[in-house]
Design a protein around this motif. Sequence first.
Motif, PDB file in Angstrom:
ATOM      1  N   LEU A  10       0.787  -1.079  -0.042  1.00  0.00           N
ATOM      2  CA  LEU A  10       0.139  -0.071  -0.033  1.00  0.00           C
ATOM      3  C   LEU A  10       0.862   1.369  -0.023  1.00  0.00           C
ATOM      4  O   LEU A  10       0.404   2.109  -0.695  1.00  0.00           O
ATOM      5  CB  LEU A  10      -0.792   0.020   1.349  1.00  0.00           C
ATOM      6  CG  LEU A  10      -2.021   1.204   1.251  1.00  0.00           C
ATOM      7  CD1 LEU A  10      -3.036   1.445   0.281  1.00  0.00           C
ATOM      8  CD2 LEU A  10      -2.870   1.141   2.806  1.00  0.00           C
ATOM      9  N   ASP A  11       1.812   1.332   0.703  1.00  0.00           N
ATOM     10  CA  ASP A  11       2.787   2.463   0.953  1.00  0.00           C
ATOM     11  C   ASP A  11       3.395   2.502  -0.491  1.00  0.00           C
ATOM     12  O   ASP A  11       3.522   3.771  -0.577  1.00  0.00           O
ATOM     13  CB  ASP A  11       3.876   2.387   1.948  1.00  0.00           C
ATOM     14  CG  ASP A  11       3.222   2.409   3.306  1.00  0.00           C
ATOM     15  OD1 ASP A  11       1.989   2.896   3.554  1.00  0.00           O
ATOM     16  OD2 ASP A  11       3.936   1.882   4.191  1.00  0.00           O
ATOM     17  N   ALA A  12       3.930   1.670  -1.163  1.00  0.00           N
ATOM     18  CA  ALA A  12       4.593   1.712  -2.373  1.00  0.00           C
ATOM     19  C   ALA A  12       3.628   2.211  -3.544  1.00  0.00           C
ATOM     20  O   ALA A  12       4.073   3.007  -4.312  1.00  0.00           O
ATOM     21  CB  ALA A  12       5.109   0.505  -2.748  1.00  0.00           C
ATOM     22  N   ALA A  13       2.380   1.609  -3.507  1.00  0.00           N
ATOM     23  CA  ALA A  13       1.655   2.461  -4.329  1.00  0.00           C
ATOM     24  C   ALA A  13       1.296   3.822  -4.323  1.00  0.00           C
ATOM     25  O   ALA A  13       1.042   4.452  -5.138  1.00  0.00           O
ATOM     26  CB  ALA A  13       0.366   1.274  -4.626  1.00  0.00           C
ATOM     27  N   TRP A  14       0.897   4.089  -3.091  1.00  0.00           N
ATOM     28  CA  TRP A  14       0.377   5.253  -2.566  1.00  0.00           C
ATOM     29  C   TRP A  14       1.666   6.347  -3.084  1.00  0.00           C
ATOM     30  O   TRP A  14       1.216   7.490  -3.565  1.00  0.00           O
ATOM     31  CB  TRP A  14       0.327   5.461  -1.209  1.00  0.00           C
ATOM     32  CG  TRP A  14      -0.317   6.766  -0.661  1.00  0.00           C
ATOM     33  CD1 TRP A  14       0.453   7.449   0.289  1.00  0.00           C
ATOM     34  CD2 TRP A  14      -1.487   7.312  -0.981  1.00  0.00           C
ATOM     35  NE1 TRP A  14      -0.443   8.685   0.465  1.00  0.00           N
ATOM     36  CE2 TRP A  14      -1.786   8.633  -0.086  1.00  0.00           C
ATOM     37  CE3 TRP A  14      -2.779   6.973  -1.406  1.00  0.00           C
ATOM     38  CZ2 TRP A  14      -2.702   9.595  -0.357  1.00  0.00           C
ATOM     39  CZ3 TRP A  14      -3.866   7.605  -1.648  1.00  0.00           C
ATOM     40  CH2 TRP A  14      -3.906   8.984  -0.933  1.00  0.00           C
TER      41      TRP A  14
ATOM     42  N   ASN B 182       3.535   6.221  -5.358  1.00  0.00           N
ATOM     43  CA  ASN B 182       3.486   6.309  -6.834  1.00  0.00           C
ATOM     44  C   ASN B 182       2.178   6.597  -7.672  1.00  0.00           C
ATOM     45  O   ASN B 182       2.189   6.149  -8.974  1.00  0.00           O
ATOM     46  CB  ASN B 182       4.359   5.005  -7.496  1.00  0.00           C
ATOM     47  CG  ASN B 182       6.039   4.932  -7.078  1.00  0.00           C
ATOM     48  OD1 ASN B 182       6.605   5.901  -7.579  1.00  0.00           O
ATOM     49  ND2 ASN B 182       6.016   4.140  -6.139  1.00  0.00           N
ATOM     50  N   ARG B 183       1.234   6.901  -6.744  1.00  0.00           N
ATOM     51  CA  ARG B 183      -0.181   7.086  -7.103  1.00  0.00           C
ATOM     52  C   ARG B 183      -0.153   8.161  -8.357  1.00  0.00           C
ATOM     53  O   ARG B 183       0.714   9.006  -8.422  1.00  0.00           O
ATOM     54  CB  ARG B 183      -1.013   7.210  -6.259  1.00  0.00           C
ATOM     55  CG  ARG B 183      -0.888   8.760  -5.535  1.00  0.00           C
ATOM     56  CD  ARG B 183      -1.714   8.740  -4.409  1.00  0.00           C
ATOM     57  NE  ARG B 183      -1.552  10.036  -3.582  1.00  0.00           N
ATOM     58  CZ  ARG B 183      -0.657  10.659  -3.086  1.00  0.00           C
ATOM     59  NH1 ARG B 183       0.441   9.643  -2.585  1.00  0.00           N
ATOM     60  NH2 ARG B 183      -0.849  11.789  -2.474  1.00  0.00           N
ATOM     61  N   ALA B 184      -1.363   7.914  -9.148  1.00  0.00           N
ATOM     62  CA  ALA B 184      -1.446   9.003 -10.316  1.00  0.00           C
ATOM     63  C   ALA B 184      -1.985  10.291  -9.673  1.00  0.00           C
ATOM     64  O   ALA B 184      -2.422  10.248  -8.247  1.00  0.00           O
ATOM     65  CB  ALA B 184      -2.667   8.456 -11.385  1.00  0.00           C
ATOM     66  N   SER B 185      -2.183  11.415 -10.322  1.00  0.00           N
ATOM     67  CA  SER B 185      -2.462  12.353  -9.563  1.00  0.00           C
ATOM     68  C   SER B 185      -4.124  12.811  -9.910  1.00  0.00           C
ATOM     69  O   SER B 185      -4.705  11.999 -10.515  1.00  0.00           O
ATOM     70  CB  SER B 185      -1.847  13.641 -10.207  1.00  0.00           C
ATOM     71  OG  SER B 185      -2.212  13.661 -11.719  1.00  0.00           O
ATOM     72  N   GLY B 186      -4.629  13.576  -8.765  1.00  0.00           N
ATOM     73  CA  GLY B 186      -5.866  13.898  -8.949  1.00  0.00           C
ATOM     74  C   GLY B 186      -6.898  12.692  -8.576  1.00  0.00           C
ATOM     75  O   GLY B 186      -8.138  12.858  -8.933  1.00  0.00           O
ATOM     76  N   LEU B 187      -6.544  11.921  -7.662  1.00  0.00           N
ATOM     77  CA  LEU B 187      -7.325  10.693  -7.021  1.00  0.00           C
ATOM     78  C   LEU B 187      -8.234  11.305  -5.974  1.00  0.00           C
ATOM     79  O   LEU B 187      -7.729  12.193  -5.139  1.00  0.00           O
ATOM     80  CB  LEU B 187      -6.497   9.751  -6.640  1.00  0.00           C
ATOM     81  CG  LEU B 187      -5.964   9.093  -7.622  1.00  0.00           C
ATOM     82  CD1 LEU B 187      -4.811   7.982  -6.685  1.00  0.00           C
ATOM     83  CD2 LEU B 187      -6.568   8.442  -8.603  1.00  0.00           C
TER      84      LEU B 187
ATOM     85  N   LYS C 220      -4.505   7.088   2.247  1.00  0.00           N
ATOM     86  CA  LYS C 220      -4.143   5.773   1.672  1.00  0.00           C
ATOM     87  C   LYS C 220      -5.148   4.489   1.983  1.00  0.00           C
ATOM     88  O   LYS C 220      -5.387   3.715   1.539  1.00  0.00           O
ATOM     89  CB  LYS C 220      -2.784   5.273   1.743  1.00  0.00           C
ATOM     90  CG  LYS C 220      -2.222   5.154   3.208  1.00  0.00           C
ATOM     91  CD  LYS C 220      -0.840   4.735   3.391  1.00  0.00           C
ATOM     92  CE  LYS C 220      -0.812   4.456   4.836  1.00  0.00           C
ATOM     93  NZ  LYS C 220       1.056   4.278   5.077  1.00  0.00           N
ATOM     94  N   TYR C 221      -5.801   4.676   3.243  1.00  0.00           N
ATOM     95  CA  TYR C 221      -6.805   3.956   3.676  1.00  0.00           C
ATOM     96  C   TYR C 221      -7.972   3.747   2.742  1.00  0.00           C
ATOM     97  O   TYR C 221      -8.495   2.814   2.449  1.00  0.00           O
ATOM     98  CB  TYR C 221      -7.267   4.196   5.024  1.00  0.00           C
ATOM     99  CG  TYR C 221      -8.071   3.146   5.653  1.00  0.00           C
ATOM    100  CD1 TYR C 221      -7.671   1.897   5.842  1.00  0.00           C
ATOM    101  CD2 TYR C 221      -9.394   3.302   6.079  1.00  0.00           C
ATOM    102  CE1 TYR C 221      -8.427   0.848   6.512  1.00  0.00           C
ATOM    103  CE2 TYR C 221     -10.283   2.547   6.621  1.00  0.00           C
ATOM    104  CZ  TYR C 221      -9.838   1.102   6.775  1.00  0.00           C
ATOM    105  OH  TYR C 221     -10.561   0.222   7.176  1.00  0.00           O
TER     106      TYR C 221
ATOM    107  N   ALA D 110      -4.158  -0.925  -9.027  1.00  0.00           N
ATOM    108  CA  ALA D 110      -5.324  -0.471  -9.963  1.00  0.00           C
ATOM    109  C   ALA D 110      -5.848   0.779  -9.360  1.00  0.00           C
ATOM    110  O   ALA D 110      -6.476   1.691 -10.006  1.00  0.00           O
ATOM    111  CB  ALA D 110      -6.403  -1.388 -10.371  1.00  0.00           C
ATOM    112  N   ALA D 111      -6.362   0.648  -8.050  1.00  0.00           N
ATOM    113  CA  ALA D 111      -6.910   1.866  -7.276  1.00  0.00           C
ATOM    114  C   ALA D 111      -6.050   3.094  -7.326  1.00  0.00           C
ATOM    115  O   ALA D 111      -6.768   4.103  -7.151  1.00  0.00           O
ATOM    116  CB  ALA D 111      -7.244   1.325  -5.924  1.00  0.00           C
ATOM    117  N   MET D 112      -5.026   3.100  -7.691  1.00  0.00           N
ATOM    118  CA  MET D 112      -3.995   4.156  -7.675  1.00  0.00           C
ATOM    119  C   MET D 112      -3.860   4.653  -9.028  1.00  0.00           C
ATOM    120  O   MET D 112      -3.258   5.785  -9.330  1.00  0.00           O
ATOM    121  CB  MET D 112      -2.634   3.879  -7.103  1.00  0.00           C
ATOM    122  CG  MET D 112      -2.536   3.222  -5.579  1.00  0.00           C
ATOM    123  SD  MET D 112      -3.040   4.438  -4.349  1.00  0.00           S
ATOM    124  CE  MET D 112      -2.974   3.324  -2.801  1.00  0.00           C
TER     125      MET D 112
END
Length: 348
Positions: A199-203, A205-210, A215-216, A304-306
């Motif tokens: 979760l930390d790694a994906a958060w 590198n997440r896409a912008s504007g989510l 992260k929860y 995918a959520a990110m």
Amino acid sequence: MSSKKQKSKNKTASGFPLKGILILIAGLTVLFAVILATSLFKSYPVQGEKQMLAIGDGDSYSGFIDRLAQQDKVSFPIILKLYQKIMIHDSMKAGVYEIRQGMSVREVLELVSNAENAQMNRILVIEGTTFKQLIELLKKDDLVTKEVLNLPQDQMLKALNIPFNHPEGLFAPDTYFFAKGETDKKILTDLYKRQMKALDAAWANRASGLPYKDKYEALIMASIVEKETSLDSELNQVSGVFIRRLQQGMRLQTDPTVIYGMGDRYTGNITRTDLRTPTAYNTYTNNGLPPTPIALPSQKAIEAAMHPDNSNNVYFVATGNGGHKFTSNLQDHNRAVQEYLTVIRSKN
């Protein structure tokens, strides 16, 4: 003694030469010995002095023997299957077993029928499993030492040093190997750390504007995405639909959240009344995300959520032939629903 009497002594009562019968018996004995030598008593193929053999939940002797035969590691698989049916009378037990050089196939078949012989315990946590199902899995596993499983939920989280009020979604699904007798506390802690790392790694590198506050909330979305599709190719599309719904102020209207909110009331069917009955998890009656995840999402679902797709789709429906059809407006969505119903009717 006449020659006729001598010949009759070399024949059986049925008229077959005794010598021929003895040769036949000897031949059959040799053949049977060869069959046993290349099946039951053949050395199990081991690379080096020893190697580990992993047996999974649900693995069967029949499937195991067939794989050995397909890989040309044994001959006459029917002999092995008959031996198992007659002599072992048991199923294969999940675990990781040490196979030593020189062990026969027969010895390996007997070894894996007893979980006490396992060197390690194989634990399979399936993607989309709920926390409740994970706990039941560990409770039923005789090779897991029980320390925290029977504690009330809040006390369990405290014992595991987990700073959340609800356990759902916090443990990573995967196939794990633990030592026999490993504690439930160690197992759950490892799964939790694995999920938080993903979760930390994906958060980061997440896409912008989510549309997530933190992260929860992204983990909540990942759990919904996990439950909505079994196809990896659709994960980003499903994520995109729900994220755009949040951004546009639309309700998520996803059945898996309703089912989760129903708890033990859910018996396999969901009705219109269920969709209209308010619970904290009913995304047909509530705006936004549910309060917690609804399952244990995989790392792919978290990613995918990110990283939602870049389409304009805000609807999707099953095709009836596997997968979903994604659409950007209500008219196309209604048409896709009718196509789905047509496919279902044609199969009945």
